[in-house]
Scaffold this active site. Structure first.
Site, PDB file in Angstrom:
ATOM      1  N   ALA A 185       0.808  -1.229   0.000  1.00 39.91           N
ATOM      2  CA  ALA A 185       0.000   0.000   0.000  1.00 39.91           C
ATOM      3  C   ALA A 185       0.837   1.272   0.000  1.00 39.91           C
ATOM      4  O   ALA A 185       0.282   2.378  -0.057  1.00 39.91           O
ATOM      5  CB  ALA A 185      -0.935   0.003   1.215  1.00 39.91           C
ATOM      6  N   LYS A 186       2.159   1.153   0.038  1.00 39.87           N
ATOM      7  CA  LYS A 186       3.019   2.338  -0.012  1.00 39.87           C
ATOM      8  C   LYS A 186       3.005   2.922  -1.426  1.00 39.87           C
ATOM      9  O   LYS A 186       2.613   2.259  -2.384  1.00 39.87           O
ATOM     10  CB  LYS A 186       4.452   1.953   0.377  1.00 39.87           C
ATOM     11  CG  LYS A 186       4.601   1.537   1.839  1.00 39.87           C
ATOM     12  CD  LYS A 186       4.371   2.701   2.780  1.00 39.87           C
ATOM     13  CE  LYS A 186       4.768   2.397   4.221  1.00 39.87           C
ATOM     14  NZ  LYS A 186       3.798   1.571   4.961  1.00 39.87           N
ATOM     15  N   PRO A 187       3.448   4.190  -1.581  1.00 40.36           N
ATOM     16  CA  PRO A 187       3.438   4.803  -2.924  1.00 40.36           C
ATOM     17  C   PRO A 187       4.123   3.939  -3.986  1.00 40.36           C
ATOM     18  O   PRO A 187       3.634   3.817  -5.106  1.00 40.36           O
ATOM     19  CB  PRO A 187       4.165   6.128  -2.703  1.00 40.36           C
ATOM     20  CG  PRO A 187       3.826   6.496  -1.299  1.00 40.36           C
ATOM     21  CD  PRO A 187       3.819   5.182  -0.549  1.00 40.36           C
TER      22      PRO A 187
END
Length: 362
Positions: A185-187
């Site tokens: 879910a990180k960039p």
């Protein structure tokens, strides 16, 4: 309308053929540990960040651990950080037997307040770990001045901020060691756990490469006590594809944030995100502050709008850190923000119609 918070499925479909072919290539070659894709990714990360050395690892938590081990953080040492962050930041300090020393946050950026750091420095202080919360770096001018004055090391916890800048410099090169996470879910996310450490110091780079492989200097010869901290080849294969499009994704994230801000800026009952003029944000989250958070979250959920709270309880009030002796009221800004913060759906693929729907219901 039902809105996806992170829209990982949409992103996969965009790059589906390339990503799946890259994964299949690893499977066909059966080179699952430290395959060519890992080396390729590290070179690409160095080019992207201008760091001399990028070393991939198993996750963002192990990245912090590797950084502190490389800097010889030992039991009894003190490490200054923020209480308003994901637990991994302080958890790894404590894991090594060192002492997390908390400093309250800036009310606008939610990052550590550099003006409060100096008063917490003692003869036991060895390092400062600023967290680039929600994607924005801390005020590194002030923090680096303090670190030089007291001969302290700086580790950037950039788990949420890969691709951000401060004074035009990559977040990944702002500390003695900088870290990031590739959690899905990180960039920039992989398809499991993953992370990286960055440094311009050759000795630290060599040491961290050894530490992530059980302290090995050559096969079955161990110079240090290390960890099993490698990034697996399949995750590197995924990231090699996604990194090619990451600048475009960062620009889209910034565009989504700008649209949110424009649509919400006249709402007097909301506090919107603030990005310092010296910084750019990777916009890992778009986090607003509201007074009646639970009520708003429940109502938005009923109309198909997911929200999240990053984070509902500051670290000094967590049960696992009770032994540090902090009390409610010790870090008032962190405590107020934790009661009011709420993240809206944020990803590069939110449509104008979805933003309009979120804003209308909010």
């Amino acid at each position: 309308m039902k809105i996806d918070f992170a829209n990982l499925q949409y992103q996969h479909n965009l790059y589906k053929e390339e990503i799946e072919e890259s994964i299949l290539k690893v499977a066909r070659n059966c080179n699952f540990i430290m395959g060519n894709e890992v080396t390729e990714l590290e070179k690409s990360l160095e080019e992207f960040t201008d760091a001399k050395y990028a070393i991939t690892c198993s996750n963002g938590t192990d990245a912090l651990l590797l950084a502190m081990m490389a800097l010889d953080i030992k039991p009894g040492d003190e490490v200054i950080t923020t209480p308003f962050t994901f637990i991994a930041t302080a958890e790894m300090i404590a894991f090594l037997g060192a002492i997390p020393v908390f400093v309250d946050i800036d009310e606008k950026t939610y990052n550590i307040n550099p003006d409060l750091i100096e008063e917490k420095i003692t003869s036991k202080t060895k390092a400062i770990i600023p967290v680039s919360l929600y994607g924005q770096p801390s005020d590194m001018n002030k923090i680096n001045q303090i670190s030089k004055k007291y001969n302290l090391k700086v580790i950037i916890d950039g788990a949420q901020s890969f691709g951000s800048t401060f004074n035009g410099i990559s977040d990944s090169t702002l500390g003695d060691i900088s870290t990031t996470s590739f959690f899905p879910a990180k960039p920039l996310g992989c398809y499991g756990d993953g992370g990286a450490v960055f440094t311009n110091d050759e000795k630290l780079a060599i040491k961290m490469k050894s530490l992530r492989l059980h302290g090995q200097s050559k096969r079955y010869h161990h110079q240090y006590i290390g960890i099993g901290g490698r990034l697996d080849t399949i995750q590197a294969a995924v990231l090699n594809v996604k990194l090619k499009y990451y600048k475009k994704d960062l620009a889209k994230r910034a565009e989504v944030a700008s649209k949110y801000t424009k649509a919400l800026e006249n709402k007097s009952n909301l506090i919107l995100p603030y990005v310092d003029t010296k910084s750019t944000s990777a916009w890992a989250q778009y986090s607003i502050r509201v007074k009646n958070r639970d009520e708003i979250q429940n109502k938005l959920k009923k109309v198909g709008i997911p929200t999240a709270v990053h984070y509902p309880m500051p670290l000094h009030l967590q049960e696992c850190f009770k032994y540090l002796g902090y009390n409610k009221g010790d870090f008032p800004i962190s405590e107020v923000v934790s009661e009011e913060i709420m993240s809206l759906p944020m990803n590069p693929y939110i449509t104008d119609e979805e933003i309009e729907y979120i804003v209308k219901n909010l």
